[in-house]
Design an enzyme around this catalytic site. Structure first.
Site, PDB file in Angstrom:
ATOM      1  N   ARG A  36      47.029  46.618  90.327  1.00  0.00           N
ATOM      2  CA  ARG A  36      48.463  46.531  90.614  1.00  0.00           C
ATOM      3  C   ARG A  36      49.302  46.170  89.390  1.00  0.00           C
ATOM      4  O   ARG A  36      50.475  46.527  89.310  1.00  0.00           O
ATOM      5  CB  ARG A  36      48.710  45.491  91.703  1.00  0.00           C
ATOM      6  CG  ARG A  36      48.090  45.837  93.045  1.00  0.00           C
ATOM      7  CD  ARG A  36      48.195  44.677  94.003  1.00  0.00           C
ATOM      8  NE  ARG A  36      47.538  43.493  93.472  1.00  0.00           N
ATOM      9  CZ  ARG A  36      47.686  42.262  93.967  1.00  0.00           C
ATOM     10  NH1 ARG A  36      48.500  42.068  94.993  1.00  0.00           N
ATOM     11  NH2 ARG A  36      47.043  41.241  93.446  1.00  0.00           N
ATOM     12  N   CYS A  38      43.149  40.892  93.724  1.00  0.00           N
ATOM     13  CA  CYS A  38      43.866  40.797  95.007  1.00  0.00           C
ATOM     14  C   CYS A  38      43.076  39.943  95.995  1.00  0.00           C
ATOM     15  O   CYS A  38      41.902  40.213  96.267  1.00  0.00           O
ATOM     16  CB  CYS A  38      44.077  42.215  95.539  1.00  0.00           C
ATOM     17  SG  CYS A  38      44.272  42.373  97.305  1.00  0.00           S
ATOM     18  N   CYS A  45      41.858  41.809  99.007  1.00  0.00           N
ATOM     19  CA  CYS A  45      40.801  42.739  98.599  1.00  0.00           C
ATOM     20  C   CYS A  45      39.469  41.999  98.542  1.00  0.00           C
ATOM     21  O   CYS A  45      38.425  42.528  98.938  1.00  0.00           O
ATOM     22  CB  CYS A  45      41.106  43.325  97.222  1.00  0.00           C
ATOM     23  SG  CYS A  45      42.579  44.352  97.156  1.00  0.00           S
ATOM     24  N   ASP A  94      41.864  46.217  94.163  1.00  0.00           N
ATOM     25  CA  ASP A  94      42.180  45.528  92.918  1.00  0.00           C
ATOM     26  C   ASP A  94      41.326  44.264  92.872  1.00  0.00           C
ATOM     27  O   ASP A  94      41.262  43.526  93.863  1.00  0.00           O
ATOM     28  CB  ASP A  94      43.670  45.177  92.904  1.00  0.00           C
ATOM     29  CG  ASP A  94      44.128  44.502  91.622  1.00  0.00           C
ATOM     30  OD1 ASP A  94      43.287  44.271  90.739  1.00  0.00           O
ATOM     31  OD2 ASP A  94      45.328  44.208  91.509  1.00  0.00           O
TER      32      ASP A  94
END
Length: 248
Positions: A163, A136, A139, A133
């Site tokens: 998400r 994130c 991430c 994502d």
């Protein structure tokens, strides 16, 4: 239940563990009649469930039912369903997790890398498939270390998992990334907080998001190995290599 398992495992000797560590057998295919009866029973009671495979479990007259990344157990007469993990006590093997890994591996093997964003090293030693994502934090941290992972032979394959869900700004950003001509640059820019503009296209974001749901993704980054193991969240490069090579 967890306390019971801990008590059981604490009473197992290391000698017994060593002697039986390879004793867990692959579940066999059930007879056609049992397979059909189980599928019919579940379809009647739980029509929303999609069964991928029915296998005989190590327990007599109990069958393992694969549904995406999830496993359940059902009696041969279709009257009883068990939700939970099955362990072989002597070897401490989580038989249910073995089944989950098999299902994940099969699902990931069917994917076309043309629909992914792939960062490939010169020589591939390991492959991880990551539901990611752009919003994130972990991430972004993982993405900042892709060069280190590539240098150590780890191929990173990205799948989209916004998400926030459909219809959100996050979802739109992910679609823009996947619709970009240069997806690698687009996802790098997006994870750096830069705006990504791209024409609309038939991006596979929805399909990949649904796959993540099916495989039990609980957050991002959701990392899967090529053997179907669900690592879960972020690991630093050294930890990742240790996990992939079984030397943690």
């Amino acid at each position: 239940m967890k306390k019971l398992l801990l008590c059981l495992f604490a009473n197992l000797s290391l000698a017994t563990l060593a002697a039986t560590s390879a004793s867990a057998a692959e579940p066999a295919a059930p007879a056609k009649a049992a397979d059909a009866a189980i599928r019919a029973a579940i379809a009647k009671k739980f029509p929303e469930m999609k069964i991928d495979e029915v296998r005989a479990s190590p327990m007599k007259d109990i069958y393992e039912v694969q549904m995406g990344g999830e496993i359940a157990y059902i009696s041969g007469d279709g009257k009883f369903l068990i939700a939970g993990d099955m362990y072989e006590i002597d070897s401490r093997t989580n038989l249910t997790e073995n089944g989950r890994q098999k299902g994940r591996m099969q699902a990931l093997a069917k994917l076309d890398e043309k629909d992914m964003i792939v960062f490939k090293p010169a020589k591939v030693r390991h492959t991880i498939t990551v539901f990611t994502d752009v919003e994130c934090g972990y991430c972004r941290k993982l993405h900042s270390e892709i060069a280190q992972l590539n240098d150590r032979g780890v191929q990173v394959r990205y799948l989209a998992y916004p998400r926030a869900g459909p219809g959100t700004e996050d979802w739109a950003k992910m679609e823009a990334v996947w619709c970009s001509i240069d997806r690698k640059k687009a996802i790098t820019d997006a994870k750096a907080g830069k705006a990504v503009k791209a024409p609309q296209c038939s991006a596979p974001v929805a399909k990949q998001f649904q796959l993540g749901e099916k495989l039990g993704v609980r957050g991002t980054p959701a990392i899967f190995t090529d053997t179907g193991e669900y690592i879960g969240g972020y690991l630093a490069p050294d930890q990742m290599i240790g996990r992939l090579e079984g030397v943690e």
